[in-house]
Scaffold this active site. Structure first.
Site, PDB file in Angstrom:
ATOM      1  CG  ASN A 140      -2.588  -2.952  -0.775  1.00  0.00           C
ATOM      2  OD1 ASN A 140      -2.061  -2.681   0.294  1.00  0.00           O
ATOM      3  ND2 ASN A 140      -3.880  -2.797  -0.959  1.00  0.00           N
ATOM      4  CG  ASP A 141      -0.771  -7.580   0.220  1.00  0.00           C
ATOM      5  OD1 ASP A 141      -1.377  -6.908   1.069  1.00  0.00           O
ATOM      6  OD2 ASP A 141      -1.319  -8.460  -0.468  1.00  0.00           O
TER       7      ASP A 141
END
Length: 465
Positions: A394-395
């Site tokens: 994600n990040d």
């Protein structure tokens, strides 16, 4: 009982084995060999310590009992712990190393004759300095690791916890630790010793609470370094060569790894080790953003895109670890390669929640090392790839790191996944990553969201292929 000279020789041998272990662990191809050297070195160190016990008849039995208790607990935890909880386990073990250093310092201060350090109130100055440093760093390691464990486990919020005047307070406490150490060495007052420990425990909490989830992998590495220096300090107090060598190796390698990770995340090294000094408030959380439309698909859609691709880049993340999808992923990749599709793996330095998290998972699934590439090696390849298959990351794929100066991850190098012709993003929902912010990649025109458990979706894709 072994003589002092013989003990020193065996401790030196164990130290050399620890150095060889670090050398082996620096590469996936030699990591198993490195682990073997580390295990052998520790067996030698423990055996020599056993044989060096003065009162062999009683001391050996006491040490053996506690070793068996600790060994059984450690073996049980190692057997039961899932790979997803490995970061929390590492943080927990760091706390125990710090606490052990504190206990040894307390024992040495209260009964210095047993350690040949002098007598109460008349401890050798050099030993008292070493003892104070080891105890202070150990206490900081213990309390800081407890906070890291709570954040990683989700018991405490991963968001930075800040308050007005926090950094001046931290600076004041750190200065007070230096002053207390000086006064303790001058007066050898037991009250000052206990105050030093209490203040050190406090600063450990205060240093870690303002550090957000996005920086937690660096914190794990940093606490690893602290635990090493604590062990080295106590090693000098005990005049134990193995502790000094091992502590120095762990402390220095942990510090170097922390620096490398900070550089990879565009973070200030001193910012992190000083408790998020200069950190800004997190903004742009998913809750504050309007829900934007996304394109979603299924396993059949994903299989169709992959069948017609000539190259696919796999981007694994924490979601893959949670679903234990690494073996299913390997099967999917094998199917793709049978169809003459080129497949590579892109690993971000902080994918997952600790250094090397994804590499260990892929190695567990016997993924060939020559197919796994770090960010710097593969980032330019995304623009020429047909499909990027993001499985739980994600990040580390969030383009906002390059566009929004107010984002807590701004400036962090990310994988240029959005440059692929098509992006398949496997995720249970649109929830934010560990940094607590929305991922702009979800809403790109070339992104197809695959809302499902990572393992099940990967298996379904393989069936369709």
């Amino acid at each position: 009982m072994l003589s002092a000279n013989l003990s020193a020789i065996f401790y030196l041998i164990s130290g050399v084995l620890f150095i060889l272990a670090l050398r082996g662990l620096s590469s996936p191809e030699t990591s198993r060999q490195g682990n073997f050297f580390g295990i052998l070195g520790m067996i030698i160190a423990i055996t020599v310590t056993f044989l060096s016990i003065g009162n062999f008849s009683t001391g050996f039995v006491v040490v053996l009992i506690f070793l068996l208790i600790g060994g059984l607990i450690g073996a049980f935890i190692a057997y039961k712990i899932p790979m997803t909880a490995m970061p929390e386990l590492v943080a927990g073990f760091h706390s125990l190393v710090g606490l052990a250093a504190v206990f040894v310092a307390i024992a040495a201060f209260l009964n210095p004759e047993a350690f040949n350090l002098g007598s109460p109130g008349n401890i050798k100055l050099g030993s008292l300095i070493e003892m104070s440093i080891g105890a202070a760093v150990g206490a900081i390691t213990f309390s800081g690791s407890i906070i890291a464990f709570l954040k990683l486990q989700g018991i405490m919020s991963g968001s930075p916890i800040t308050f007005k005047g926090q950094h001046p307070l931290n600076a004041l406490i750190l200065i007070s630790i230096i002053v207390l150490t000086y006064l303790l060495c001058s007066t050898q007052s037991s009250n000052l010793f206990w105050i030093l420990l209490a203040v050190s425990f406090l600063i450990g909490f205060l240093l870690i609470i303002p550090i957000g989830g996005a920086d937690m992998p660096v914190v794990i590495s940093m606490l690893n370094s602290y635990s090493g220096w604590a062990a080295a300090g106590i090693g000098f107090t005990l005049e134990n060569t193995a502790l000094i060598i091992t502590g120095a190796l762990v402390g220095s390698s942990g510090a170097i790894l922390s620096y490398i990770m900070c550089k990879g995340m565009n973070r200030s090294f001193f910012n992190v080790i000083l408790g998020g000094f200069g950190a800004t408030e997190q903004s742009g959380s998913a809750q504050n953003k309007e829900q934007r439309p996304v394109k979603s698909g299924n396993a059949d859609d994903a299989a169709f895109l992959m069948k017609n691709a000539s190259s696919v880049i796999i981007v694994p993340g924490y979601g893959m670890a949670v679903a234990q999808a690494q073996h299913a992923l390997r099967e999917m990749v094998d199917t793709l390669k049978k169809n003459d599709i080129k497949v590579s793996y892109a690993i971000h330095p902080v994918a997952g929640r600790m250094p090397g998290h994804m590499n260990v998972l892929l190695a567990e699934a016997n993924v060939p090392y020559d197919e796994v590439f770090e960010l710097e090696e593969i980032n330019n390849d995304f623009a020429n790839a047909d499909v990027a298959f993001v499985i739980g990351a994600n990040d580390v794929t969030n383009p906002v790191a390059k566009t929004d100066p107010q984002s807590p991850i701004y400036g962090m190098p990310v994988l240029d996944v959005e440059k692929c012709k098509s992006v398949l993003f496997v995720k249970r929902s649109l929830s934010p990553g560990y940094a607590g912010i929305d991922n702009d990649l979800f809403y790109k025109e070339n992104t197809l969201m695959l809302f499902a458990d990572a393992k099940k979706m990967t298996e379904d894709i393989t069936k369709n292929l």
